[in-house]
Design a protein around this motif. Sequence first.
Motif, short mmCIF file in Angstrom:
data_model
loop_
_atom_site.label_atom_id
_atom_site.label_comp_id
_atom_site.label_asym_id
_atom_site.label_seq_id
_atom_site.Cartn_x
_atom_site.Cartn_y
_atom_site.Cartn_z
N LEU A 202 23.99 38.57 34.68
CA LEU A 202 23.43 38.50 33.34
C LEU A 202 22.44 39.62 33.08
N ILE A 203 21.60 39.91 34.07
CA ILE A 203 20.50 40.86 33.86
C ILE A 203 20.78 42.25 34.38
N ALA A 204 21.83 42.42 35.16
CA ALA A 204 22.12 43.73 35.74
C ALA A 204 23.60 44.06 35.54
N PRO A 205 23.92 45.34 35.30
CA PRO A 205 25.33 45.73 35.13
C PRO A 205 26.10 45.62 36.43
N ASP A 206 27.37 45.34 36.32
CA ASP A 206 28.25 45.24 37.49
C ASP A 206 28.88 46.61 37.74
N ARG A 207 28.41 47.29 38.78
CA ARG A 207 28.87 48.64 39.08
C ARG A 207 30.28 48.67 39.67
N SER A 208 30.81 47.51 40.04
CA SER A 208 32.14 47.49 40.64
C SER A 208 33.24 47.57 39.59
N LEU A 209 32.90 47.35 38.33
CA LEU A 209 33.89 47.38 37.27
C LEU A 209 34.19 48.80 36.83
N SER A 210 35.24 48.96 36.06
CA SER A 210 35.61 50.27 35.55
C SER A 210 36.10 50.13 34.12
N GLY A 211 36.20 51.26 33.44
CA GLY A 211 36.73 51.28 32.09
C GLY A 211 35.88 50.50 31.11
N ALA A 212 36.57 49.79 30.20
CA ALA A 212 35.88 49.07 29.14
C ALA A 212 35.01 47.95 29.69
N ARG A 213 35.44 47.32 30.79
CA ARG A 213 34.64 46.22 31.36
C ARG A 213 33.33 46.75 31.94
N ARG A 214 33.36 47.93 32.48
CA ARG A 214 32.12 48.53 32.98
C ARG A 214 31.17 48.83 31.81
N ALA A 215 31.73 49.39 30.74
CA ALA A 215 30.92 49.68 29.56
C ALA A 215 30.33 48.40 28.98
N LEU A 216 31.14 47.32 28.95
CA LEU A 216 30.66 46.04 28.46
C LEU A 216 29.53 45.50 29.33
N SER A 217 29.65 45.66 30.64
CA SER A 217 28.62 45.19 31.56
C SER A 217 27.29 45.90 31.30
N TRP A 218 27.35 47.21 31.12
CA TRP A 218 26.14 47.98 30.83
C TRP A 218 25.60 47.63 29.44
N HIS A 219 26.49 47.48 28.49
CA HIS A 219 26.09 47.16 27.12
C HIS A 219 25.34 45.82 27.07
N GLY A 220 25.88 44.81 27.72
CA GLY A 220 25.25 43.51 27.71
C GLY A 220 23.92 43.49 28.43
N SER A 221 23.85 44.16 29.58
CA SER A 221 22.60 44.16 30.36
C SER A 221 21.49 44.90 29.65
N VAL A 222 21.81 46.08 29.10
CA VAL A 222 20.80 46.85 28.37
C VAL A 222 20.33 46.06 27.15
N GLY A 223 21.27 45.44 26.43
CA GLY A 223 20.90 44.65 25.26
C GLY A 223 20.02 43.47 25.60
N LEU A 224 20.28 42.84 26.74
CA LEU A 224 19.47 41.69 27.16
C LEU A 224 18.02 42.10 27.38
#
Length: 458
Positions: A202-224
Motif C-alpha cells: 500500500l505504501i511502497a511501490p512494487d519494484r518486481s512489476l513491469s510495464g503498466a502494473r509497475r507504473a500503477l504501483s508507483w502512481h498509487g504509492s506516490v499518491g498515497l
Amino acid sequence: MTSTDVRPAAEPEQSPGRGTAWTALKPLVLRLHFYAGILIAPFLLVAASTGLLYAASYQIEQIVYRHELTAPAGESRLPLTRQVAAAQTAHPDGKVTAVRPADEPDATTRVLMDVPGLPESTQLAVFVDPYTAQVRGVLDSYGSSGAFPVRAWISQLHRHLHLGEPGRVYSELAASWLWIVALGGLVLWISRRRRKRGLRGLIAPDRSLSGARRALSWHGSVGLWAVVGLLFLSATGLTWSKYAGENVDELRAALGWTTPAISTSSGEHAAHSGGSGHQHGGASADVDRVVQAAAGKGLSGPLEIVWPGEAGAPYLVKEIDKSVPQRLDQVAVDANGKVTAELRFADYPLAAKVTRWGIDGHMGLLFGLANQVLLALLASGVITLIVLGYRMWWQRRPTRGFGRPYPRGGRRRAHWAVLAPLSVIAVAVGWFLPLMGISLAAFLVIDVLLGLRARVTR
C-alpha cells in the motif's frame, strides 16, 4: 491521485446485482477517475508546474533584488522619521501609505507610496539605507503580499497565466477537481492493494512489476503519500478562485468566520490580516514615537506602519511575521503616541486562525524554507502522478486508440438508497464549486452520448 489508468485486463468484472455497495459504486468511481485524469490533468499539470516555480520565487526575489533589499550594516540606525523623509524627498509626487522598517542588520527600510500612474493594487516601494538614509532603489510592489516584479510575475502565471480574469478558470478547475481526484484515487488504491499485497504494497511501490502494473504501483504509492497535501492545496486554492471563492466568502460570513478588524475612535478603519495598506494621507507625526508606543504593547519586528487614511485617524502598526510562531498582533496609535485600540492574533476565532494558517501555508510562508520545500515536493508529486497516469493510459490503449475507460453499468448496480444521497451531494458540491459542477455535467453528457453511440454501432 491524478490518474489516467484504465482497467487491468486480468481483473474480473463483477456480476450485476451482486456484491456490496462498493462493488456497485466502484465502476462509477473508476470512470470518474478516468475522465478526470484524461481531461482535467492538463490543468493540474500547469498548476503544479507554475506552483513549483512559485515555491522558489522568494529565493529568486532575494537574488534578483539583492541591491535594493540589503545595505551594509552600520553602527547605529537613523530615526525612522528621517528615513521616510529621504524617500519623500526622492519622490515628492508620492504619498506615503506604509513603512516597513529594516528587520535585519543588513536590510533596508521599505517606504511604500501611492504614485500617480501605477496600476491598481500596485505601490512604489522606496528602499532606504537605515544607516545613511540613502535611497538604494525603487521597485513596484504588488498586492497585499508586497511581491516585487519577478515574484509577482510568477504569482500571476500560477494564478491566471497572465490572461486576467478569463485565465482564472484554469486554476479554479484544477483546485475544484484536485480533491475529488485525490480522494477517488485513494479509495481505489486502498481497495485494490488491501486485498492483494497488505500494508507494504500500500505504501511502497512494487519494484518486481513491469510495464503498466509497475507504473500503477508507483502512481498509487506516490499518491498515497501526497494525498493530505493535495487536499490542503485544493481547499486553500479555492479561497482565491473567482466563483467558488465567492461562495467560500459568503459561507465564512454566514458562519461568523471572517477575520476580525481593528477599530479606531475616529471611525471604522479596518485592517484585515494581510491587508494591502492602500490608505492615503499626508500625516507627518513622529513615526518613531508611533513605533515606540507599539513596542510598549509588545509588538516587535518585522513591522508595517500603515499611514492614516484621513486627518485625525491613528496609525496602524502591524506585526507581519507569518512564519510559526506567528506574530500578527496589531495596534492603532494616534499622532501623540497613544495606543487607541489593540487586536491580538491570539484572540482571533479559531476559524479565522485556520484561514490565516491555510493561506500562509499555501504561499510557503508558514514554516519558512521547510514550507517551500514541502510545496515543491507536492508540486513534483502531482507532476509525477500525471506523467505516470498518462503513461499507463498509453501502455494500455487498445489498438493504439484513445483508450478504453472502465465499464458502464455502475448506476444500474447501485441501490437507490446509495445513489440518491450521492446525487444530492453531487448537486450541492456542484453548486458550491460551479466550474466543477459544469464540467461534471459535461462528463456525464459525454459519457451518455458515447454509451448511446456504442449501442447503435453494435
